[in-house]
Design an enzyme around this catalytic site. Structure first.
Site, PDB file in Angstrom:
ATOM      1  N   ASP A 182     -43.004  82.689  22.160  1.00 28.96           N
ATOM      2  CA  ASP A 182     -43.227  84.140  22.213  1.00 28.96           C
ATOM      3  C   ASP A 182     -44.736  84.361  22.203  1.00 28.96           C
ATOM      4  O   ASP A 182     -45.400  84.129  21.183  1.00 28.96           O
ATOM      5  CB  ASP A 182     -42.564  84.829  21.024  1.00 28.96           C
ATOM      6  CG  ASP A 182     -41.051  84.746  21.109  1.00 28.96           C
ATOM      7  OD1 ASP A 182     -40.474  85.417  21.984  1.00 28.96           O
ATOM      8  OD2 ASP A 182     -40.459  83.986  20.321  1.00 28.96           O
ATOM      9  N   ASP A 215     -34.001 107.307  15.018  1.00 27.97           N
ATOM     10  CA  ASP A 215     -35.387 107.536  15.414  1.00 27.97           C
ATOM     11  C   ASP A 215     -35.422 108.321  16.716  1.00 27.97           C
ATOM     12  O   ASP A 215     -34.593 109.211  16.924  1.00 27.97           O
ATOM     13  CB  ASP A 215     -36.079 106.162  15.572  1.00 27.97           C
ATOM     14  CG  ASP A 215     -37.567 106.209  15.260  1.00 27.97           C
ATOM     15  OD1 ASP A 215     -38.311 106.762  16.084  1.00 27.97           O
ATOM     16  OD2 ASP A 215     -37.980 105.697  14.204  1.00 27.97           O
ATOM     17  N   PRO A 223     -37.182  93.878  28.047  1.00 29.89           N
ATOM     18  CA  PRO A 223     -36.795  92.459  28.074  1.00 29.89           C
ATOM     19  C   PRO A 223     -36.810  91.788  26.711  1.00 29.89           C
ATOM     20  O   PRO A 223     -36.137  90.762  26.528  1.00 29.89           O
ATOM     21  CB  PRO A 223     -37.831  91.825  29.014  1.00 29.89           C
ATOM     22  CG  PRO A 223     -38.969  92.791  29.046  1.00 29.89           C
ATOM     23  CD  PRO A 223     -38.362  94.146  28.887  1.00 29.89           C
ATOM     24  N   ASP A 224     -37.531  92.353  25.751  1.00 33.69           N
ATOM     25  CA  ASP A 224     -37.554  91.780  24.409  1.00 33.69           C
ATOM     26  C   ASP A 224     -36.518  92.415  23.484  1.00 33.69           C
ATOM     27  O   ASP A 224     -36.471  92.078  22.296  1.00 33.69           O
ATOM     28  CB  ASP A 224     -38.950  91.935  23.790  1.00 33.69           C
ATOM     29  CG  ASP A 224     -39.591  90.597  23.451  1.00 33.69           C
ATOM     30  OD1 ASP A 224     -38.903  89.565  23.533  1.00 33.69           O
ATOM     31  OD2 ASP A 224     -40.790  90.587  23.106  1.00 33.69           O
ATOM     32  N   ASP A 244     -25.646 113.464  24.017  1.00 27.86           N
ATOM     33  CA  ASP A 244     -24.983 112.632  25.000  1.00 27.86           C
ATOM     34  C   ASP A 244     -24.986 111.189  24.501  1.00 27.86           C
ATOM     35  O   ASP A 244     -25.502 110.901  23.422  1.00 27.86           O
ATOM     36  CB  ASP A 244     -25.635 112.750  26.393  1.00 27.86           C
ATOM     37  CG  ASP A 244     -27.112 112.357  26.390  1.00 27.86           C
ATOM     38  OD1 ASP A 244     -27.465 111.337  25.741  1.00 27.86           O
ATOM     39  OD2 ASP A 244     -27.927 113.035  27.028  1.00 27.86           O
ATOM     40  N   ASP A 246     -26.489 108.549  25.723  1.00 25.63           N
ATOM     41  CA  ASP A 246     -27.593 107.750  26.251  1.00 25.63           C
ATOM     42  C   ASP A 246     -28.824 107.908  25.346  1.00 25.63           C
ATOM     43  O   ASP A 246     -29.646 108.808  25.558  1.00 25.63           O
ATOM     44  CB  ASP A 246     -27.929 108.176  27.671  1.00 25.63           C
ATOM     45  CG  ASP A 246     -29.016 107.305  28.292  1.00 25.63           C
ATOM     46  OD1 ASP A 246     -29.349 106.252  27.703  1.00 25.63           O
ATOM     47  OD2 ASP A 246     -29.547 107.675  29.358  1.00 25.63           O
ATOM     48  N   HIS A 253     -41.654 105.496  19.699  1.00 25.95           N
ATOM     49  CA  HIS A 253     -41.611 105.169  18.276  1.00 25.95           C
ATOM     50  C   HIS A 253     -40.397 104.311  17.924  1.00 25.95           C
ATOM     51  O   HIS A 253     -40.519 103.266  17.259  1.00 25.95           O
ATOM     52  CB  HIS A 253     -41.607 106.461  17.460  1.00 25.95           C
ATOM     53  CG  HIS A 253     -41.861 106.280  16.005  1.00 25.95           C
ATOM     54  ND1 HIS A 253     -40.846 106.207  15.073  1.00 25.95           N
ATOM     55  CD2 HIS A 253     -43.018 106.171  15.309  1.00 25.95           C
ATOM     56  CE1 HIS A 253     -41.366 106.067  13.870  1.00 25.95           C
ATOM     57  NE2 HIS A 253     -42.677 106.039  13.969  1.00 25.95           N
ATOM     58  N   ASN A 267     -37.934  83.563  23.598  1.00 23.86           N
ATOM     59  CA  ASN A 267     -37.546  83.862  24.976  1.00 23.86           C
ATOM     60  C   ASN A 267     -38.745  83.895  25.911  1.00 23.86           C
ATOM     61  O   ASN A 267     -38.639  84.383  27.036  1.00 23.86           O
ATOM     62  CB  ASN A 267     -36.781  85.186  25.046  1.00 23.86           C
ATOM     63  CG  ASN A 267     -37.653  86.380  24.659  1.00 23.86           C
ATOM     64  OD1 ASN A 267     -38.707  86.218  24.030  1.00 23.86           O
ATOM     65  ND2 ASN A 267     -37.217  87.581  25.015  1.00 23.86           N
ATOM     66  N   ASN A 345     -46.799 108.987   5.557  1.00 21.56           N
ATOM     67  CA  ASN A 345     -48.238 108.812   5.790  1.00 21.56           C
ATOM     68  C   ASN A 345     -48.979 110.117   5.559  1.00 21.56           C
ATOM     69  O   ASN A 345     -48.481 111.193   5.905  1.00 21.56           O
ATOM     70  CB  ASN A 345     -48.517 108.400   7.238  1.00 21.56           C
ATOM     71  CG  ASN A 345     -47.722 107.208   7.700  1.00 21.56           C
ATOM     72  OD1 ASN A 345     -47.322 106.368   6.896  1.00 21.56           O
ATOM     73  ND2 ASN A 345     -47.500 107.130   8.994  1.00 21.56           N
ATOM     74  N   VAL A 368     -31.041 103.486  -1.154  1.00 19.98           N
ATOM     75  CA  VAL A 368     -32.318 103.811  -0.512  1.00 19.98           C
ATOM     76  C   VAL A 368     -33.394 102.823  -0.951  1.00 19.98           C
ATOM     77  O   VAL A 368     -33.632 102.635  -2.149  1.00 19.98           O
ATOM     78  CB  VAL A 368     -32.761 105.248  -0.849  1.00 19.98           C
ATOM     79  CG1 VAL A 368     -34.146 105.532  -0.251  1.00 19.98           C
ATOM     80  CG2 VAL A 368     -31.746 106.256  -0.332  1.00 19.98           C
ATOM     81  N   ASP A 392     -40.483 101.851  -3.613  1.00 20.59           N
ATOM     82  CA  ASP A 392     -39.886 100.651  -4.192  1.00 20.59           C
ATOM     83  C   ASP A 392     -40.615  99.354  -3.888  1.00 20.59           C
ATOM     84  O   ASP A 392     -40.651  98.443  -4.718  1.00 20.59           O
ATOM     85  CB  ASP A 392     -38.434 100.524  -3.717  1.00 20.59           C
ATOM     86  CG  ASP A 392     -37.598 101.726  -4.099  1.00 20.59           C
ATOM     87  OD1 ASP A 392     -37.576 102.074  -5.292  1.00 20.59           O
ATOM     88  OD2 ASP A 392     -36.976 102.335  -3.201  1.00 20.59           O
ATOM     89  N   SER A 416     -43.907 103.717   9.019  1.00 18.31           N
ATOM     90  CA  SER A 416     -42.849 103.526  10.007  1.00 18.31           C
ATOM     91  C   SER A 416     -42.788 102.088  10.490  1.00 18.31           C
ATOM     92  O   SER A 416     -41.748 101.620  10.956  1.00 18.31           O
ATOM     93  CB  SER A 416     -43.060 104.434  11.217  1.00 18.31           C
ATOM     94  OG  SER A 416     -42.776 105.768  10.924  1.00 18.31           O
TER      95      SER A 416
END
Length: 513
Positions: A182, A215, A223-224, A244, A246, A253, A267, A345, A368, A392, A416
């Site tokens: 990789d 998200d 590809p990854d 929908d 999709d 993000h 890969n 943030n 959580v 935490d 994030s």
């Protein structure tokens, strides 16, 4: 001039009408400090007591009100960060959420009509109504709702968004790493910091663990990522932003988050995730601007849980919460689903979530895990939220390289980016601990506790997080190297021959800087 009496009367009425309208014409954008009442959020309590009109909430969580001149001082005594009309941006959400306690006794249709509210959805899965006001919400409308005993709680459909200051950095092609094919592995400092590189020779896959990325969607064609996408009937998740099936990312993000969790390993392409093989379920509720409604986040949580997700990764948040969000996380807890959340943030020195909570990270449900961000030197990212009682654990979150849309890769900084390190780690822990990962509270609790118990203590971080149970290590940071000691004997990975690489220029989005 001879003016007839009836014309004078009409003129006086017109003046009075426009005077009344002008009294409500002054708009203010603010955070309400009015104490929330038993059945009302702070915003609607302000409407009730300041006799103002609620117009909606903006992307940053501030609410917009129209306030009579005579009530302006009352309003200011209940608010902070007040901005006048010329500074008021576009309202992002006008909807309200109305909770009810009993499926057999719901708010009456007559109540909604009298309050000027149109029904959008009765979300019986979570026992609340999503309603759209026909105009501004007035104090009379609030009193009408309170007169219906079936109304348990009323709040805005708060806007959640990608945390502030998560910027993309220019990243050039990396030098090949002799231990993996990789090509960007040597830039993934977080994988070494969290112990993943020590574990990979013996455990690297969690193929039966489903991780939902709640998200902006995921570029499932990348590809990854494409070989690690959850799929059912060709569907990779769900899009509650556009309603929908999709959930293709339109923002970057969610795709970035997914690559850190489970970018395909070995890969000869791009990056690798904490888990080389896992099932990424794409759940979209954040739009192209990186924001979305609480009600859509709730629907994402429930859909992912109902469709088998073991882990929910949540790299989004806001300053306000509602019972509907907390109840959705509690439903996930009862099913045995782990809820990993970015702490948030803020520029400068960050924010203490103990004093000013950020949600969903500050929710108190036992499933959580609230995650702060650290840099390569184990220092807290300057932007990262913290809180001894509300955050935490820490994880890598500064200059994190991962996948972005259209077969590209960028470096972002933010909590994030820290949360998906924990989510990917949880997938590996789950797969290594249980031969048959299932949604059960017992399995979820064991996975959570192994992450907490094996956190690496950092003395400089003790002041920031990890002091409240079930967290175990004050100042702890993610460390899964313990898996190398507990994993069964597995042949070491053999890199496949390296294909010729072509330079992939990184894209910087100026709006994210």
């Amino acid at each position: 001039m001879n003016i007839r009496p009836h014309r004078i009367l009409l003129l006086v009425c017109a003046v009075l009408f426009f005077t009344e309208q002008t009294a409500f014409a002054r708009k203010f954008r603010l955070h309400s400090r009015c104490r929330a009442e038993h059945r009302l959020s702070s915003e609607l309590a302000m409407v009730r007591h300041a006799k103002s009109h609620y117009m909606g909430v903006c992307r940053d969580g501030k609410a917009v009100f129209e306030v009579p001149v005579e009530q302006e001082q009352v309003m200011r005594s209940m608010a902070e960060g007040v901005e006048k009309e010329d500074a008021v941006p576009e309202v992002r959400s006008t909807r309200l959420l109305i909770s009810y306690a009993d499926q057999r006794s719901k708010p009456r249709a007559e109540t909604l009509r009298a309050a000027g509210l149109n029904m959008i959805q009765d979300y019986s899965h979570g026992s609340f109504l999503i309603v759209e006001p026909q105009g501004a919400v007035t104090s009379d409308a609030v009193e009408t709702l309170l007169a219906d005993d079936a109304v348990a709680y009323v709040a805005p459909d708060y806007i959640m968004s990608i945390p502030d200051r998560e910027a993309a950095d220019t990243t050039g092609p990396a030098n090949p790493d002799v231990l993996s094919n990789d090509p960007y592995l040597d830039r993934l400092w977080g994988m070494k910091n969290c112990g993943a590189t020590k574990v990979w020779p013996v455990i690297r896959d969690s193929p039966t663990v489903i991780v939902a990325v709640i998200d902006s969607g995921v570029d499932y064609r990348h590809p990854d990522l494409k070989d690690n996408m959850w799929s059912r009937g060709g569907q990779h998740g769900y899009d509650f932003y556009d309603n929908d099936n999709d959930p293709l990312d339109e923002e970057n993000h969610g795709t970035h988050v997914a690559g850190t969790i489970a970018g395909v390993g070995n890969n000869a392409v791009g990056v690798v995730g904490v888990s080389w093989k896992a099932q990424i379920m794409a759940m979209r509720f954040l739009g192209p601007d990186g924001s979305g409604a609480t009600s859509d986040a709730v629907r994402c949580i429930d859909w992912a849980v109902d469709n088998g997700a073991h882990i929910l990764c949540n790299s989004w948040g806001g300053p306000d919460s509602s019972p509907e969000l907390a109840e959705a996380v509690a439903r996930a807890e009862r099913k045995g689903v782990l809820f990993v959340a970015a702490a948030g943030n803020t520029g400068g020195t960050g924010n203490n979530n103990d004093l000013r909570p950020g949600y969903p990270a500050s929710l108190t449900q036992a499933n959580v895990i609230a995650v702060g961000a650290i840099d390569e030197n184990d220092a807290r990212g300057s932007f990262s939220h913290y809180g001894q009682q509300s955050v935490d654990i820490g994880a890598p979150g500064v200059q994190i390289l991962s996948t972005t849309r259209n077969n590209k890769y960028d470096s972002y900084s933010g909590t994030s980016m820290a949360a998906p390190h924990v989510a990917g780690a949880a997938a590996l822990v789950w797969a290594n601990t249980f031969a048959a990962p299932t949604q059960t509270p017992t399995q979820m609790t064991k996975v959570r506790d192994l992450i907490y118990e094996n956190a690496r203590p950092v003395a400089a971080l003790r002041q920031f997080w990890g002091h409240r149970a079930p967290a175990k290590i004050p100042g702890g940071v993610l460390d899964i190297s313990f898996l190398a000691r507990t994993a069964p004997d597995v042949p070491p990975v053999t890199p496949t021959p390296r294909r010729r690489l072509v330079e992939n220029r990184m894209i910087v989005d100026p709006t994210r800087l």
